[in-house]
Design an enzyme around this catalytic site. Structure first.
Site, PDB file in Angstrom:
ATOM      1  N   TYR A 158       0.823  -9.975 -11.256  1.00 19.75           N
ATOM      2  CA  TYR A 158       1.355  -8.778 -10.588  1.00 19.75           C
ATOM      3  C   TYR A 158       2.895  -8.797 -10.599  1.00 19.75           C
ATOM      4  O   TYR A 158       3.538  -7.780 -10.900  1.00 19.75           O
ATOM      5  CB  TYR A 158       0.803  -8.753  -9.160  1.00 19.75           C
ATOM      6  CG  TYR A 158       1.110  -7.522  -8.351  1.00 19.75           C
ATOM      7  CD1 TYR A 158       0.429  -6.320  -8.561  1.00 19.75           C
ATOM      8  CD2 TYR A 158       2.058  -7.556  -7.321  1.00 19.75           C
ATOM      9  CE1 TYR A 158       0.687  -5.201  -7.789  1.00 19.75           C
ATOM     10  CE2 TYR A 158       2.323  -6.447  -6.538  1.00 19.75           C
ATOM     11  CZ  TYR A 158       1.638  -5.268  -6.775  1.00 19.75           C
ATOM     12  OH  TYR A 158       1.895  -4.159  -6.003  1.00 19.75           O
ATOM     13  N   LYS A 162       5.275  -6.079 -12.364  1.00 20.50           N
ATOM     14  CA  LYS A 162       6.219  -5.280 -11.565  1.00 20.50           C
ATOM     15  C   LYS A 162       7.668  -5.548 -11.988  1.00 20.50           C
ATOM     16  O   LYS A 162       8.512  -4.641 -11.946  1.00 20.50           O
ATOM     17  CB  LYS A 162       6.019  -5.560 -10.073  1.00 20.50           C
ATOM     18  CG  LYS A 162       4.658  -5.080  -9.516  1.00 20.50           C
ATOM     19  CD  LYS A 162       4.385  -3.620  -9.799  1.00 20.50           C
ATOM     20  CE  LYS A 162       3.209  -3.061  -9.012  1.00 20.50           C
ATOM     21  NZ  LYS A 162       2.895  -1.667  -9.404  1.00 20.50           N
TER      22      LYS A 162
HETATM   23  P1  NAP Z   1      -4.464   1.455  -3.793  1.00 20.13           P
HETATM   24  O1  NAP Z   1      -4.642   2.022  -2.439  1.00 20.13           O
HETATM   25  O2  NAP Z   1      -5.297   0.296  -4.228  1.00 20.13           O
HETATM   26  O3  NAP Z   1      -4.608   2.647  -4.869  1.00 20.13           O
HETATM   27  C1  NAP Z   1      -4.485   2.369  -6.236  1.00 20.13           C
HETATM   28  C2  NAP Z   1      -4.582   3.652  -6.997  1.00 20.13           C
HETATM   29  O4  NAP Z   1      -4.447   3.342  -8.406  1.00 20.13           O
HETATM   30  C3  NAP Z   1      -5.923   4.345  -6.823  1.00 20.13           C
HETATM   31  O5  NAP Z   1      -5.730   5.733  -6.720  1.00 20.13           O
HETATM   32  C4  NAP Z   1      -6.653   4.011  -8.127  1.00 20.13           C
HETATM   33  O6  NAP Z   1      -7.544   5.031  -8.528  1.00 20.13           O
HETATM   34  C5  NAP Z   1      -5.500   3.989  -9.093  1.00 20.13           C
HETATM   35  N1  NAP Z   1      -5.834   3.288 -10.330  1.00 20.13           N
HETATM   36  C6  NAP Z   1      -6.179   1.991 -10.501  1.00 20.13           C
HETATM   37  N2  NAP Z   1      -6.405   1.752 -11.804  1.00 20.13           N
HETATM   38  C7  NAP Z   1      -6.189   2.920 -12.461  1.00 20.13           C
HETATM   39  C8  NAP Z   1      -6.243   3.316 -13.806  1.00 20.13           C
HETATM   40  N3  NAP Z   1      -6.570   2.434 -14.779  1.00 20.13           N
HETATM   41  N4  NAP Z   1      -5.965   4.606 -14.145  1.00 20.13           N
HETATM   42  C9  NAP Z   1      -5.643   5.509 -13.185  1.00 20.13           C
HETATM   43  N5  NAP Z   1      -5.561   5.189 -11.877  1.00 20.13           N
HETATM   44  C10 NAP Z   1      -5.832   3.911 -11.531  1.00 20.13           C
HETATM   45  O7  NAP Z   1      -2.952   0.968  -4.024  1.00 20.13           O
HETATM   46  P2  NAP Z   1      -1.628   1.328  -3.218  1.00 20.13           P
HETATM   47  O8  NAP Z   1      -1.424   0.278  -2.213  1.00 20.13           O
HETATM   48  O9  NAP Z   1      -1.612   2.744  -2.843  1.00 20.13           O
HETATM   49  O10 NAP Z   1      -0.546   1.054  -4.371  1.00 20.13           O
HETATM   50  C11 NAP Z   1      -0.032   2.095  -5.193  1.00 20.13           C
HETATM   51  C12 NAP Z   1       1.062   1.519  -6.057  1.00 20.13           C
HETATM   52  O11 NAP Z   1       2.087   0.974  -5.229  1.00 20.13           O
HETATM   53  C13 NAP Z   1       0.593   0.388  -6.962  1.00 20.13           C
HETATM   54  O12 NAP Z   1       1.283   0.432  -8.181  1.00 20.13           O
HETATM   55  C14 NAP Z   1       0.996  -0.844  -6.185  1.00 20.13           C
HETATM   56  O13 NAP Z   1       1.155  -1.957  -7.011  1.00 20.13           O
HETATM   57  C15 NAP Z   1       2.293  -0.385  -5.574  1.00 20.13           C
HETATM   58  N6  NAP Z   1       2.696  -1.130  -4.391  1.00 20.13           N
HETATM   59  C16 NAP Z   1       1.901  -1.170  -3.294  1.00 20.13           C
HETATM   60  C17 NAP Z   1       2.318  -1.890  -2.186  1.00 20.13           C
HETATM   61  C18 NAP Z   1       1.506  -1.979  -0.923  1.00 20.13           C
HETATM   62  O14 NAP Z   1       1.885  -2.747  -0.049  1.00 20.13           O
HETATM   63  N7  NAP Z   1       0.444  -1.234  -0.759  1.00 20.13           N
HETATM   64  C19 NAP Z   1       3.540  -2.570  -2.223  1.00 20.13           C
HETATM   65  C20 NAP Z   1       4.322  -2.497  -3.366  1.00 20.13           C
HETATM   66  C21 NAP Z   1       3.887  -1.767  -4.452  1.00 20.13           C
HETATM   67  P3  NAP Z   1      -9.151   4.818  -8.574  1.00 20.13           P
HETATM   68  O15 NAP Z   1      -9.586   4.376  -7.210  1.00 20.13           O
HETATM   69  O16 NAP Z   1      -9.659   6.164  -8.949  1.00 20.13           O
HETATM   70  O17 NAP Z   1      -9.386   3.780  -9.620  1.00 20.13           O
END
Ligand code: NAP
Length: 250
Positions: A158, A162
């Site tokens: 990851y 990133k």
């Molecule tokens: P999440 O709740 O797990 O949601 C992930 C999203 O990505 C879902 O809508 C999922 O859609 C989609 N996804 C996964 N694989 C995919 C693919 N191959 N094609 C299209 N869509 C896909 O994650 P989140 O926490 O909201 O995170 C969103 C982004 O922010 C990510 O890039 C994550 O790394 C980043 N981020 C998150 C955090 C945190 O603390 N939450 C911190 C830093 C960065 P489906 O369910 O339809 O597969």
């Protein structure tokens, strides 16, 4: 964000079925943008996001597809452009994590995390950029993470993906700056979505102790930054990484 008007703009948010992506899509629509809501597996959740935006007076379009696959990423951008006529804002948000210590990390789990977090952003950006360059304007916002800046044990895949997004952001920003296209990255800290909810409670407390603001972030905290970077007011900001972490890595 009061005052920011994205009327007439077309946005695509990858991975917008839930978590940060769904709130970013909703917030962009509230600011007036027409929004493509992309998902891979969660079609019901994504449909609900689209319905909610449309019922609230916004304009949203469901555009499914695994954006880590070249043909699907191309089809997603093509469908969006056919539907709305162009693409102005691309938010490369789709992401997953499969955590494990390096010595136990499976090669396929390294590859999956690289493909969905980094390769998908490369593909979507490449397909969207043709349109942005042609229209001499555009915004690309890549969802990196503080983990890509500081590393984190158990997240070699990851963190690499990133950090890769930071390099992609800076390189492409330099390539397309003269075409009035900006490319920036956001580096959220711990944001309350399923990604953080899955962390055991005792570990959550340890993390909270490292956040000067004493709270986890919300998807809204991230969405506000996306709206700003999408706006005319951010037209001279490119190649940057904006950390949204309550001061954690300050
Ligand atoms: P999440 O709740 O797990 O949601 C992930 C999203 O990505 C879902 O809508 C999922 O859609 C989609 N996804 C996964 N694989 C995919 C693919 N191959 N094609 C299209 N869509 C896909 O994650 P989140 O926490 O909201 O995170 C969103 C982004 O922010 C990510 O890039 C994550 O790394 C980043 N981020 C998150 C955090 C945190 O603390 N939450 C911190 C830093 C960065 P489906 O369910 O339809 O597969």
């Amino acid at each position: 964000m009061p005052g920011i008007d994205l009327s007439g703009k077309v946005a695509l948010v990858t991975g917008a079925s839930r978590g940060i992506g769904s709130v970013v899509a909703t917030r962009l629509a509230q600011a007036g943008a027409k929004v493509g809501v992309n998902f891979h597996a969660s079609s019901e959740l994504a449909t609900a996001v689209v319905d909610k935006i449309n019922k609230a007076g916004g304009v949203a379009f469901l555009v499914g597809g695994d954006v880590s696959q070249e043909d699907k990423a191309e089809a997603v951008i093509k469908q969006l452009v056919e539907h709305f006529g162009n693409i102005d804002i691309l938010v490369n948000n789709a992401g997953i994590n499969i955590d494990q210590l390096l010595i136990r990390m499976k090669t396929e789990d390294f590859d999956s995390v690289m493909n969905i977090n980094l390769r998908a952003a490369f593909l979507c950006t490449r397909f969207a950029m043709t349109h942005m360059i042609r229209q001499r304007s555009g915004r690309v916002i890549n969802m990196s993470s503080v983990v890509g800046l500081s590393g984190n044990p158990g997240q070699a895949n990851y963190a690499a993906a990133k950090a890769g997004l930071v390099g992609l952001t800076k390189a492409v920003a330099r390539e397309v700056a003269s075409r009035n296209v900006t490319v920036n990255a956001l580096a959220p800290g711990y944001i309350v979505t399923s990604m953080v909810e899955e962390i055991p409670e005792d570990k959550q407390d340890q993390i909270l102790a490292r956040i000067p603001m004493g709270r986890f972030g919300t998807p809204e905290d991230v969405a506000e930054a996306v709206v700003f970077l999408s706006s005319d007011g951010a037209s001279y900001i490119t190649g940057q990484v904006l950390t949204i972490d309550g001061g954690m890595i300050a």
